[in-house]
Design a protein around this motif. Sequence first.
Motif, PDB file in Angstrom:
ATOM      1  N   ALA A   6       5.642  12.642  -1.006  1.00 30.88           N
ATOM      2  CA  ALA A   6       6.351  13.873  -1.643  1.00 30.88           C
ATOM      3  C   ALA A   6       7.501  13.263  -2.676  1.00 30.88           C
ATOM      4  O   ALA A   6       7.959  13.872  -3.363  1.00 30.88           O
ATOM      5  CB  ALA A   6       7.229  14.314  -0.307  1.00 30.88           C
ATOM      6  N   ARG A   7       7.720  11.805  -2.620  1.00 30.98           N
ATOM      7  CA  ARG A   7       8.473  11.427  -3.465  1.00 30.98           C
ATOM      8  C   ARG A   7       7.924  10.021  -4.089  1.00 30.98           C
ATOM      9  O   ARG A   7       7.360   9.457  -3.354  1.00 30.98           O
ATOM     10  CB  ARG A   7       9.959  11.189  -2.871  1.00 30.98           C
ATOM     11  N   GLY A   8       8.754   9.525  -5.313  1.00 32.17           N
ATOM     12  CA  GLY A   8       8.583   8.059  -5.616  1.00 32.17           C
ATOM     13  C   GLY A   8       7.300   7.767  -6.234  1.00 32.17           C
ATOM     14  O   GLY A   8       6.304   8.936  -6.550  1.00 32.17           O
ATOM     15  N   MET A   9       6.745   6.612  -5.921  1.00 34.56           N
ATOM     16  CA  MET A   9       5.332   6.360  -6.413  1.00 34.56           C
ATOM     17  C   MET A   9       4.291   7.089  -5.763  1.00 34.56           C
ATOM     18  O   MET A   9       3.154   7.233  -6.289  1.00 34.56           O
ATOM     19  CB  MET A   9       5.286   4.897  -6.628  1.00 34.56           C
ATOM     20  N   THR A  48       6.438   6.484  11.507  1.00 34.82           N
ATOM     21  CA  THR A  48       6.589   5.650  12.416  1.00 34.82           C
ATOM     22  C   THR A  48       6.481   6.518  13.874  1.00 34.82           C
ATOM     23  O   THR A  48       6.591   5.845  15.153  1.00 34.82           O
ATOM     24  CB  THR A  48       8.274   5.913  12.416  1.00 34.82           C
ATOM     25  N   ASN A  73       2.031   3.564   1.507  1.00 31.86           N
ATOM     26  CA  ASN A  73       2.905   3.429   0.619  1.00 31.86           C
ATOM     27  C   ASN A  73       4.174   3.995   1.019  1.00 31.86           C
ATOM     28  O   ASN A  73       5.355   3.441   0.594  1.00 31.86           O
ATOM     29  CB  ASN A  73       2.281   4.480  -0.493  1.00 31.86           C
ATOM     30  N   ASN A  76      11.146   2.597   3.200  1.00 35.18           N
ATOM     31  CA  ASN A  76      12.519   2.548   2.587  1.00 35.18           C
ATOM     32  C   ASN A  76      13.238   1.369   2.537  1.00 35.18           C
ATOM     33  O   ASN A  76      12.607   0.356   2.672  1.00 35.18           O
ATOM     34  CB  ASN A  76      13.263   3.649   3.434  1.00 35.18           C
ATOM     35  N   TYR A 138      14.311  -6.003   4.654  1.00 32.90           N
ATOM     36  CA  TYR A 138      13.575  -5.610   3.985  1.00 32.90           C
ATOM     37  C   TYR A 138      12.234  -6.637   3.970  1.00 32.90           C
ATOM     38  O   TYR A 138      11.003  -6.485   4.008  1.00 32.90           O
ATOM     39  CB  TYR A 138      13.903  -5.012   2.664  1.00 32.90           C
ATOM     40  N   LYS A 142       8.275  -6.629   4.830  1.00 30.42           N
ATOM     41  CA  LYS A 142       7.258  -6.974   3.944  1.00 30.42           C
ATOM     42  C   LYS A 142       6.623  -8.205   4.109  1.00 30.42           C
ATOM     43  O   LYS A 142       5.362  -8.345   4.044  1.00 30.42           O
ATOM     44  CB  LYS A 142       8.103  -6.993   2.566  1.00 30.42           C
ATOM     45  N   PRO A 168       4.755  -4.689  -6.118  1.00 33.93           N
ATOM     46  CA  PRO A 168       5.640  -4.277  -7.055  1.00 33.93           C
ATOM     47  C   PRO A 168       6.895  -5.175  -7.417  1.00 33.93           C
ATOM     48  O   PRO A 168       7.461  -5.504  -6.411  1.00 33.93           O
ATOM     49  CB  PRO A 168       5.898  -2.754  -6.637  1.00 33.93           C
ATOM     50  N   GLY A 169       7.183  -5.070  -9.000  1.00 32.27           N
ATOM     51  CA  GLY A 169       8.753  -5.622  -9.145  1.00 32.27           C
ATOM     52  C   GLY A 169       9.465  -4.489  -9.026  1.00 32.27           C
ATOM     53  O   GLY A 169       9.175  -3.357  -8.024  1.00 32.27           O
ATOM     54  N   ASP A 174      12.626   6.859  -6.433  1.00 34.49           N
ATOM     55  CA  ASP A 174      13.662   7.074  -5.535  1.00 34.49           C
ATOM     56  C   ASP A 174      14.469   6.037  -4.756  1.00 34.49           C
ATOM     57  O   ASP A 174      15.309   6.304  -3.929  1.00 34.49           O
ATOM     58  CB  ASP A 174      13.528   8.304  -4.773  1.00 34.49           C
ATOM     59  N   LEU A 175      13.655   5.094  -4.784  1.00 36.91           N
ATOM     60  CA  LEU A 175      13.954   4.002  -3.612  1.00 36.91           C
ATOM     61  C   LEU A 175      15.399   3.440  -3.764  1.00 36.91           C
ATOM     62  O   LEU A 175      16.095   3.150  -2.577  1.00 36.91           O
ATOM     63  CB  LEU A 175      13.035   2.536  -3.782  1.00 36.91           C
TER      64      LEU A 175
HETATM   65  N1  LIG Z   1      10.332   1.276  -6.198  1.00 43.53           N
HETATM   66  C1  LIG Z   1      10.351  -0.194  -6.222  1.00 43.53           C
HETATM   67  O1  LIG Z   1      11.080  -0.677  -7.166  1.00 43.53           O
HETATM   68  C2  LIG Z   1       9.647  -0.745  -5.362  1.00 43.53           C
HETATM   69  C3  LIG Z   1       9.486  -2.137  -5.343  1.00 43.53           C
HETATM   70  C4  LIG Z   1       8.543  -2.976  -4.454  1.00 43.53           C
HETATM   71  C5  LIG Z   1       8.141  -2.161  -3.484  1.00 43.53           C
HETATM   72  N2  LIG Z   1       8.287  -0.659  -3.394  1.00 43.53           N
HETATM   73  C6  LIG Z   1       7.489  -0.122  -2.272  1.00 43.53           C
HETATM   74  O2  LIG Z   1       6.883   0.939  -2.825  1.00 43.53           O
HETATM   75  C7  LIG Z   1       6.689   2.064  -1.721  1.00 43.53           C
HETATM   76  C8  LIG Z   1       7.134   3.571  -2.223  1.00 43.53           C
HETATM   77  O3  LIG Z   1       8.593   3.361  -2.545  1.00 43.53           O
HETATM   78  P1  LIG Z   1       9.254   4.156  -3.799  1.00 43.53           P
HETATM   79  O4  LIG Z   1       9.582   3.191  -4.738  1.00 43.53           O
HETATM   80  O5  LIG Z   1       8.189   5.295  -4.092  1.00 43.53           O
HETATM   81  O6  LIG Z   1      10.424   4.655  -3.013  1.00 43.53           O
HETATM   82  P2  LIG Z   1      10.728   6.266  -2.807  1.00 43.53           P
HETATM   83  O7  LIG Z   1      11.049   6.941  -3.957  1.00 43.53           O
HETATM   84  O8  LIG Z   1      12.049   6.228  -1.960  1.00 43.53           O
HETATM   85  O9  LIG Z   1       9.716   7.007  -1.945  1.00 43.53           O
HETATM   86  C9  LIG Z   1       9.587   6.584  -0.500  1.00 43.53           C
HETATM   87  C10 LIG Z   1       8.706   7.507  -0.059  1.00 43.53           C
HETATM   88  O10 LIG Z   1       8.350   7.079   1.398  1.00 43.53           O
HETATM   89  C11 LIG Z   1       8.582   8.256   2.342  1.00 43.53           C
HETATM   90  N3  LIG Z   1       9.123   7.738   3.610  1.00 43.53           N
HETATM   91  C12 LIG Z   1      10.141   6.941   3.922  1.00 43.53           C
HETATM   92  N4  LIG Z   1      10.025   6.880   5.508  1.00 43.53           N
HETATM   93  C13 LIG Z   1       8.870   7.688   5.781  1.00 43.53           C
HETATM   94  C14 LIG Z   1       8.397   7.740   7.099  1.00 43.53           C
HETATM   95  N5  LIG Z   1       8.821   7.316   8.254  1.00 43.53           N
HETATM   96  N6  LIG Z   1       7.259   8.364   7.219  1.00 43.53           N
HETATM   97  C15 LIG Z   1       6.541   9.027   6.040  1.00 43.53           C
HETATM   98  N7  LIG Z   1       6.843   8.833   4.797  1.00 43.53           N
HETATM   99  C16 LIG Z   1       8.132   8.186   4.603  1.00 43.53           C
HETATM  100  C17 LIG Z   1       9.674   8.975   1.678  1.00 43.53           C
HETATM  101  O11 LIG Z   1       9.783  10.215   2.116  1.00 43.53           O
HETATM  102  P3  LIG Z   1      10.727  11.079   2.671  1.00 43.53           P
HETATM  103  O12 LIG Z   1      10.998  12.142   1.313  1.00 43.53           O
HETATM  104  O13 LIG Z   1      10.305  11.963   3.726  1.00 43.53           O
HETATM  105  O14 LIG Z   1      11.938  10.160   2.730  1.00 43.53           O
HETATM  106  C18 LIG Z   1       9.291   8.916   0.134  1.00 43.53           C
HETATM  107  O15 LIG Z   1       8.262   9.837  -0.015  1.00 43.53           O
HETATM  108  C19 LIG Z   1       7.430   1.627  -0.594  1.00 43.53           C
HETATM  109  O16 LIG Z   1       6.774   0.855   0.405  1.00 43.53           O
HETATM  110  C20 LIG Z   1       8.545   0.605  -1.374  1.00 43.53           C
HETATM  111  O17 LIG Z   1       8.852  -0.424  -0.305  1.00 43.53           O
HETATM  112  C21 LIG Z   1       8.961  -0.096  -4.216  1.00 43.53           C
END
Ligand SMILES: NC(=O)c1ccc[n+]([C@@H]2O[C@H](COP(=O)([O-])OP(=O)(O)OC[C@H]3O[C@@H](n4cnc5c(N)ncnc54)[C@H](OP(=O)(O)O)[C@@H]3O)[C@@H](O)[C@H]2O)c1
Length: 268
Positions: A6-9, A48, A73, A76, A138, A142, A168-169, A174-175
């Motif tokens: 729903a959000r982010g990547m 979860t 994917n 948080n 975190y 990971k 990913p770097g 939205d992270l």
């Molecule tokens: N962005 C970066 O720089 C980066 C770097 C390294 C790794 N990552 C990894 O990439 C992945 C995606 O992160 P993002 O950057 O896209 O972050 P994001 O924009 O914050 O998106 C996170 C997504 O995870 C969902 N989520 C969180 N808790 C959840 C749960 N209990 N059940 C189902 N969905 C849940 C959120 O949904 P809600 O709307 O319900 O909260 C949201 O859709 C993560 O695993 C993150 O650790 C990101």
Amino acid sequence: MITGAARGMGVDITQAALAAGYAVVATGRDPAKIPPAKNLLTVRLDVTDPASAQSAVQAAVDRFGSIDVLVNNAGNFVAGFFEEITPADFRAQVETNLFGPLNVTRAVLPIMRAQRSGLIVTISSTAGITGQEFCTAYAAAKFGLEGWAESLTPEVAPYGIRTMLVEPGFFRTDLLTPQSTTYAAPAIDDYAERTRQTVTAWTAMNGLQGGDPAKLATALLTLINSDAPPLRWAAGTDALKVLEDKAHTLLHQATAHRALSSSLAHTA
Ligand SMILES: NC(=O)c1ccc[n+]([C@@H]2O[C@H](COP(=O)([O-])OP(=O)(O)OC[C@H]3O[C@@H](n4cnc5c(N)ncnc54)[C@H](OP(=O)(O)O)[C@@H]3O)[C@@H](O)[C@H]2O)c1
């Protein structure tokens, strides 16, 4: 099938998969936030909650008959110095970022084993390769994913199931927003100034991350479609450097005390 869509990547991965012609099951805690599209099923899935994972997988199979690719994917960020992260917050981080992907994969594997094919993609992080201050929770989650996925790989390979860890770097998602990042409340004077500076630095990075998640998603689809998806893939030039530096550090650490390391066997 994608978690956290729903959000982010997760949004970009969903769109890239649809554009590549896949039928997509996009899941999230609130699936109403995922816009409808042709060949798209949206399903509620809180990673979860094992029961939620089971029913989402059932819904996917009921609709499309199989699951070819799972993308773990959802995640948080619980940030802060270890002594200031409450045990409950640390545990919650591991519940989401480590046990979450395990819950969903556990629900998907019987389907993939029955069809004798499948790919489990897990979005880890450079924090799963190298630890750094403020990231104990975190990184612990990971790093756990890394060991889990590496160990799972040979277990399921005989049934035609492959795995891929994505490292990913920094990507502009939205992270680092308050919706996804929980900073530990300052509690210990010794850390107060470092906490203030580090929160300021992380907060300032929000919106300025170099990585484009749409490009990551397109590249990911290229690898998913390839004959041999890599076990581990560095996403971004910053990630490449983290993996290369870690490889050199490990080599140095492995050999730095070679004689002592090699002197531990029983003599007879
Ligand atoms: N962005 C970066 O720089 C980066 C770097 C390294 C790794 N990552 C990894 O990439 C992945 C995606 O992160 P993002 O950057 O896209 O972050 P994001 O924009 O914050 O998106 C996170 C997504 O995870 C969902 N989520 C969180 N808790 C959840 C749960 N209990 N059940 C189902 N969905 C849940 C959120 O949904 P809600 O709307 O319900 O909260 C949201 O859709 C993560 O695993 C993150 O650790 C990101």
